[in-house]
Design a protein around this motif. Structure first.
Motif, PDB file in Angstrom:
ATOM      1  N   GLY A   1       0.815  -1.210   0.000  1.00 34.47           N
ATOM      2  CA  GLY A   1       0.000   0.000   0.000  1.00 34.47           C
ATOM      3  C   GLY A   1       0.845   1.255   0.000  1.00 34.47           C
ATOM      4  N   LEU A   2       1.931   1.253   0.776  1.00 29.78           N
ATOM      5  CA  LEU A   2       2.827   2.414   0.818  1.00 29.78           C
ATOM      6  C   LEU A   2       3.505   2.638  -0.532  1.00 29.78           C
ATOM      7  CD1 LEU A   2       4.480   1.890   4.324  1.00 29.78           C
ATOM      8  CD2 LEU A   2       2.992   3.793   3.654  1.00 29.78           C
ATOM      9  N   LEU A   3       3.978   1.578  -1.150  1.00 28.06           N
ATOM     10  CA  LEU A   3       4.641   1.699  -2.450  1.00 28.06           C
ATOM     11  C   LEU A   3       3.658   2.152  -3.527  1.00 28.06           C
ATOM     12  CD1 LEU A   3       6.912  -1.488  -2.437  1.00 28.06           C
ATOM     13  CD2 LEU A   3       7.628   0.896  -2.144  1.00 28.06           C
ATOM     14  N   PHE A   4       2.480   1.556  -3.535  1.00 29.44           N
ATOM     15  CA  PHE A   4       1.456   1.915  -4.514  1.00 29.44           C
ATOM     16  C   PHE A   4       1.068   3.381  -4.364  1.00 29.44           C
ATOM     17  CE2 PHE A   4      -3.005   1.941  -6.029  1.00 29.44           C
ATOM     18  CZ  PHE A   4      -2.829   1.382  -7.282  1.00 29.44           C
ATOM     19  N   SER A   5       0.921   3.823  -3.127  1.00 30.34           N
ATOM     20  CA  SER A   5       0.543   5.210  -2.866  1.00 30.34           C
ATOM     21  C   SER A   5       1.660   6.181  -3.239  1.00 30.34           C
ATOM     22  CB  SER A   5       0.181   5.373  -1.388  1.00 30.34           C
ATOM     23  OG  SER A   5      -0.141   6.704  -1.094  1.00 30.34           O
ATOM     24  N   ALA A   6       2.897   5.804  -2.929  1.00 37.64           N
ATOM     25  CA  ALA A   6       4.023   6.676  -3.272  1.00 37.64           C
ATOM     26  C   ALA A   6       4.110   6.884  -4.778  1.00 37.64           C
ATOM     27  CB  ALA A   6       5.322   6.066  -2.749  1.00 37.64           C
ATOM     28  N   PHE A   7       3.871   5.820  -5.540  1.00 34.51           N
ATOM     29  CA  PHE A   7       3.902   5.958  -7.001  1.00 34.51           C
ATOM     30  C   PHE A   7       2.831   6.926  -7.483  1.00 34.51           C
ATOM     31  CE2 PHE A   7       1.698   4.664 -10.887  1.00 34.51           C
ATOM     32  CZ  PHE A   7       2.690   4.921 -11.823  1.00 34.51           C
ATOM     33  N   HIS A   8       1.581   6.739  -7.034  1.00 30.26           N
ATOM     34  CA  HIS A   8       0.492   7.585  -7.529  1.00 30.26           C
ATOM     35  C   HIS A   8       0.633   9.035  -7.067  1.00 30.26           C
ATOM     36  CE1 HIS A   8      -2.221   5.074  -9.826  1.00 30.26           C
ATOM     37  NE2 HIS A   8      -2.030   4.097  -8.963  1.00 30.26           N
ATOM     38  N   THR A   9       1.139   9.242  -5.863  1.00 24.31           N
ATOM     39  CA  THR A   9       1.342  10.617  -5.389  1.00 24.31           C
ATOM     40  C   THR A   9       2.411  11.309  -6.224  1.00 24.31           C
ATOM     41  OG1 THR A   9       0.748   9.930  -3.141  1.00 24.31           O
ATOM     42  CG2 THR A   9       1.872  12.043  -3.380  1.00 24.31           C
TER      43      THR A   9
ATOM     44  N   THR B 211      -1.251  15.243 -19.781  1.00 25.25           N
ATOM     45  CA  THR B 211      -1.287  14.186 -18.757  1.00 25.25           C
ATOM     46  C   THR B 211      -1.344  12.785 -19.350  1.00 25.25           C
ATOM     47  OG1 THR B 211      -3.719  14.262 -18.639  1.00 25.25           O
ATOM     48  CG2 THR B 211      -2.490  15.750 -17.183  1.00 25.25           C
ATOM     49  N   ALA B 212      -1.233  12.666 -20.659  1.00 21.65           N
ATOM     50  CA  ALA B 212      -1.425  11.364 -21.306  1.00 21.65           C
ATOM     51  C   ALA B 212      -0.463  10.310 -20.761  1.00 21.65           C
ATOM     52  CB  ALA B 212      -1.262  11.499 -22.808  1.00 21.65           C
ATOM     53  N   ALA B 213       0.824  10.652 -20.672  1.00 23.63           N
ATOM     54  CA  ALA B 213       1.818   9.683 -20.206  1.00 23.63           C
ATOM     55  C   ALA B 213       1.576   9.317 -18.739  1.00 23.63           C
ATOM     56  CB  ALA B 213       3.224  10.246 -20.382  1.00 23.63           C
ATOM     57  N   HIS B 214       1.243  10.310 -17.923  1.00 26.66           N
ATOM     58  CA  HIS B 214       0.996  10.065 -16.501  1.00 26.66           C
ATOM     59  C   HIS B 214      -0.265   9.214 -16.315  1.00 26.66           C
ATOM     60  CE1 HIS B 214       3.973  12.914 -14.707  1.00 26.66           C
ATOM     61  NE2 HIS B 214       3.936  13.380 -15.941  1.00 26.66           N
ATOM     62  N   GLU B 215      -1.284   9.514 -17.099  1.00 33.66           N
ATOM     63  CA  GLU B 215      -2.515   8.719 -17.010  1.00 33.66           C
ATOM     64  C   GLU B 215      -2.258   7.284 -17.453  1.00 33.66           C
ATOM     65  OE1 GLU B 215      -6.313  10.142 -18.406  1.00 33.66           O
ATOM     66  OE2 GLU B 215      -5.553  12.181 -18.453  1.00 33.66           O
ATOM     67  N   ALA B 216      -1.495   7.115 -18.524  1.00 30.60           N
ATOM     68  CA  ALA B 216      -1.219   5.767 -19.036  1.00 30.60           C
ATOM     69  C   ALA B 216      -0.432   4.943 -18.021  1.00 30.60           C
ATOM     70  CB  ALA B 216      -0.451   5.860 -20.349  1.00 30.60           C
TER      71      ALA B 216
ATOM     72  N   ALA C 289      -1.853   1.721 -16.068  1.00 29.73           N
ATOM     73  CA  ALA C 289      -1.179   0.428 -16.221  1.00 29.73           C
ATOM     74  C   ALA C 289      -0.854  -0.180 -14.859  1.00 29.73           C
ATOM     75  CB  ALA C 289       0.093   0.599 -17.045  1.00 29.73           C
ATOM     76  N   VAL C 290      -0.286   0.623 -13.957  1.00 28.32           N
ATOM     77  CA  VAL C 290       0.081   0.108 -12.634  1.00 28.32           C
ATOM     78  C   VAL C 290      -1.167  -0.294 -11.854  1.00 28.32           C
ATOM     79  CG1 VAL C 290       1.099   0.720 -10.406  1.00 28.32           C
ATOM     80  CG2 VAL C 290       2.237   1.395 -12.535  1.00 28.32           C
ATOM     81  N   SER C 291      -2.178   0.588 -11.861  1.00 30.70           N
ATOM     82  CA  SER C 291      -3.415   0.281 -11.135  1.00 30.70           C
ATOM     83  C   SER C 291      -4.099  -0.946 -11.715  1.00 30.70           C
ATOM     84  CB  SER C 291      -4.366   1.480 -11.192  1.00 30.70           C
ATOM     85  OG  SER C 291      -3.813   2.600 -10.559  1.00 30.70           O
ATOM     86  N   GLY C 292      -4.132  -1.015 -13.042  1.00 27.14           N
ATOM     87  CA  GLY C 292      -4.791  -2.145 -13.684  1.00 27.14           C
ATOM     88  C   GLY C 292      -4.135  -3.467 -13.337  1.00 27.14           C
ATOM     89  N   CYS C 293      -2.799  -3.497 -13.397  1.00 28.08           N
ATOM     90  CA  CYS C 293      -2.096  -4.753 -13.106  1.00 28.08           C
ATOM     91  C   CYS C 293      -2.297  -5.190 -11.659  1.00 28.08           C
ATOM     92  CB  CYS C 293      -0.605  -4.591 -13.404  1.00 28.08           C
ATOM     93  SG  CYS C 293      -0.200  -4.418 -15.157  1.00 28.08           S
ATOM     94  N   ILE C 294      -2.129  -4.270 -10.727  1.00 33.27           N
ATOM     95  CA  ILE C 294      -2.185  -4.630  -9.310  1.00 33.27           C
ATOM     96  C   ILE C 294      -3.613  -4.890  -8.856  1.00 33.27           C
ATOM     97  CG2 ILE C 294      -1.764  -3.802  -6.962  1.00 33.27           C
ATOM     98  CD1 ILE C 294       0.697  -2.356  -8.033  1.00 33.27           C
TER      99      ILE C 294
END
Length: 294
Positions: free
Chosen positions: A150-158, A190-195, A199-204
């Motif tokens: 959860g910490l790693l996932f959150s750090a990436f999205h933030t 924001t296209a690259a950031h959204e993609a 991708a990360v959210s979808g996989c996990i």
């Protein structure tokens, strides 16, 4: 002409753009928040003090209740206070921290739900091997992995969200700092950031969802083979109630996050957030404690 001044303070719009609904929502959500906190604290206290509840299922449930309290407390008290005082200002660092905390607790809950599904699957499908498989150190490891992930996932999205520049309008069309409404305020592509976020959210998230569903499919397949009608009814009741919460959690969350920013609807976003950030943590104590006595 668009104002390109760098934003250092955001304005949270709140629960509704209609003043009368704002006051009504404050009263309703305050009662819901008090009830949810009380219910989850009661579960934590009961599981901690009652030695008969020192089992893997209730160990996970205790951490789930803690996550629910933290998740609601990250967003709801500030939103309620801002509505009552009539000021929704939040600094950029505070907004980033709120996003980090909310995504951390939400993703940790996702991993915990997966662990709970695996636990129930072993208990029903492999009851003889359950004690050896779900030893205390295994439970601690699963919970530690949930919090760490959860910490790693959150750090990436933030980092993925706040590495973008914010300029011009600073009104966040939401009652807390969330990814989709913040993405709409950036003055960059924001296209690259959204993609990458998608991708990360979808996989996990989809991996957790698939593992959870597979666990419950195995549970259902085992339940239908139980000879006792009472045993089948009890096991199926437990499975169906938990699966309903899983579908509510994933359904509302995916509707908010698994779509492009261009298709984001502020009204839909607020409604989805009410379900996955307020109602789901409120219902979890009822569903997981009242219906799970196995």
């Amino acid at each position: 002409m668009t104002n390109l001044t760098t934003v250092s303070v955001f304005i949270l719009r709140g629960f509704s753009v209609i003043p009368e609904l704002q006051l009504l929502s404050v009263a309703a959500f305050l009662l819901i928040y008090i009830g949810a906190v009380w219910g989850n604290i009661s579960i934590i206290a009961a599981v901690t003090l009652d030695t008969s509840l020192h089992t893997p299922m209730y160990f996970f449930l205790k951490h789930l209740s803690l996550v629910d309290i933290c998740s609601m407390s990250t967003t709801l008290p500030r939103a309620l206070l801002a509505t009552m005082v009539g000021s929704g200002e939040i600094s950029l660092p505070a907004c980033a921290f709120q996003l980090f905390a909310f995504v951390c607790f939400g993703s940790t809950e996702c991993f915990l739900i997966t662990s709970m599904a695996y636990d129930r699957c072993l208990a029903i499908y492999r009851p003889l091997a359950y004690g050896a498989a779900m030893k205390p150190h295994t439970c601690f490891s699963l919970v530690a992995m949930a919090w760490g992930s959860g910490l790693l996932f959150s750090a990436f999205h933030t980092a993925n969200t706040f590495s973008l520049p914010f300029c011009g309008p600073n009104v966040v069309d939401h009652f807390f700092c969330d990814i989709p409404p913040l993405m709409r305020l950036t003055c960059a592509n924001t296209a690259a950031h959204e993609a990458s976020g998608f991708a990360v959210s979808g996989c996990i998230i989809m991996s957790c969802f698939a593992l959870t569903v597979l666990s419950y499919v195995r549970i259902l397949a085992t339940v239908v083979q139980i000879c006792s009608a009472g045993g089948r009814r009890k096991a199926f009741s437990t499975c169906s109630s938990q699966l309903a919460t899983v579908l509510l959690f994933y359904g509302t969350g995916s509707s908010a996050y698994m779509q492009p920013t261009t298709r984001y609807s502020p009204l839909q976003g607020r409604l989805s957030a009410v379900f996955y950030s307020i109602l789901t943590p409120t219902l979890n104590p009822l569903i997981y404690s009242l219906r799970n006595r196995t």
